[in-house]
Design an enzyme around this catalytic site. Sequence first.
Site, short mmCIF file in Angstrom:
data_model
loop_
_atom_site.label_atom_id
_atom_site.label_comp_id
_atom_site.label_asym_id
_atom_site.label_seq_id
_atom_site.Cartn_x
_atom_site.Cartn_y
_atom_site.Cartn_z
N HIS A 258 -12.87 2.81 0.38
CA HIS A 258 -12.92 1.78 1.43
C HIS A 258 -13.59 0.49 0.92
O HIS A 258 -14.11 -0.30 1.71
CB HIS A 258 -13.68 2.26 2.68
N ARG B 234 -10.76 15.61 7.72
CA ARG B 234 -11.57 15.98 6.56
C ARG B 234 -12.96 16.41 7.01
O ARG B 234 -13.52 15.86 7.97
CB ARG B 234 -11.70 14.79 5.60
N ASN C 97 0.88 -1.17 0.00
CA ASN C 97 0.00 0.00 0.00
C ASN C 97 0.91 1.22 0.00
O ASN C 97 1.46 1.61 1.02
CB ASN C 97 -0.90 -0.01 1.24
N GLU D 92 -8.17 -5.55 5.15
CA GLU D 92 -8.06 -5.21 3.73
C GLU D 92 -6.90 -5.93 3.06
O GLU D 92 -6.97 -6.29 1.89
CB GLU D 92 -7.92 -3.70 3.58
N ARG E 244 -2.61 -2.15 -3.34
CA ARG E 244 -3.83 -1.37 -3.10
C ARG E 244 -3.73 -0.08 -3.93
O ARG E 244 -2.82 0.71 -3.77
CB ARG E 244 -3.96 -1.01 -1.62
#
Length: 395
Positions: free
Chosen positions: A179, A240, A10, A383, A90
């Site tokens: 996600h 965010r 990732n 993940e 990813r």
Amino acid sequence: MANAYVLVINSGSSSLKFAVIDSQSGDAVLSGLGECFGMSNPTMNWKYAGTKYDVSITGGGDHHKLAIKRLVEIINEYGLAEQVTAVGHRIVHGGEKFTKTIRINEEILAEIIKLSDLAPLHNPAGAKGIEAAIEAFPTLPQFAVFDTAFHQTMPSKAFTCTISNELYKEHGIRRYGFHGTSHYFVSREAAKVIDKPIEESSFISVHLGNGASVCAIKDGQSVDTSMGFTPLAGLMMGTRCGDIDPGIIEFLMKKGWTQEQIFSELNKNSGFLGVSGLTSDARGILEAMEEGHKGATLAFQVFTYRVAKYIASYMVTLDSLDAIIFTGGIGENALPIRREILKYLKIFGYKENEAANADARFGARGIITEDGTPVAMVIPTNEEFVIAQQSAALL
């Protein structure tokens, strides 16, 4: 017979997260993180056989390449090289082109780079990780697993932005969602918990972490999700803002703010950090709230209220609902946050089982509502396992 391992990478703009995953069990044989790339003190840490290691990345040049070069040495040192059968990457944005995991070749890599307009902070970094991994592991097949792929089953009524259709046709402006690997994984695990085929199961998956999103899953497929054209939309997050009135952007521009200042504010100085004026970390918010910090208390209230509103709104997308799933760092561990969200949902019959809710933390899964009431559960996400599984499946 030796186990089949997949190296999962990732790659971020200033970091590289990696793990060697057993594609059958999901166990991480080796895991680690390179960080502070582009700075004067890049480091790399990893865990193997219960022991943690930490080193500085020395030498000039591309820190991603240097980190992967060190990773090759580590894999060889532990005798894992012959058991690693593939590399899974990813990749944040696959646009509308990529709806599933795909083997990487020059054409696919070029398409990933081309999609950088949709994810300028993420796809270039992902491509850099791919390039470095191909150079380091030239004989291993490499696969791309896209965060957006799971959401490509959304109907047009869910992904359409209410702006000129020409903007969608010309620039691909629509809801994509992110996600996806997390929502995919926990929904499959939740179906096992309720002993029901995933193709007949419907869930609302609530991934709460520094980034956060909600996903409505009908018959095992994503039918709506809270993140949008970018990961900035939807829930309030660590830094965010989530959903805001877009007129705020015009207002700030008239006040003299530049585009860079505005989007830095919305991405890096909002959410938990902005509302609390204290921290972006949920643990710090909860600790400060207990001490009576007003900003932290407000951040907690805004966050839980908005999550509950999204969950409630997504009930209209489903014919039935088997369970609400909490996952992600906050969703898996922050007991007060789950408790408050369930309180907001009491109109639908949700009732917390306090003991079960307290037990379902720190890697433990379980149903956290009382028997005879609608089901909410905690499923720790994985993940990396999804990336390893889907990569191995294409070998």
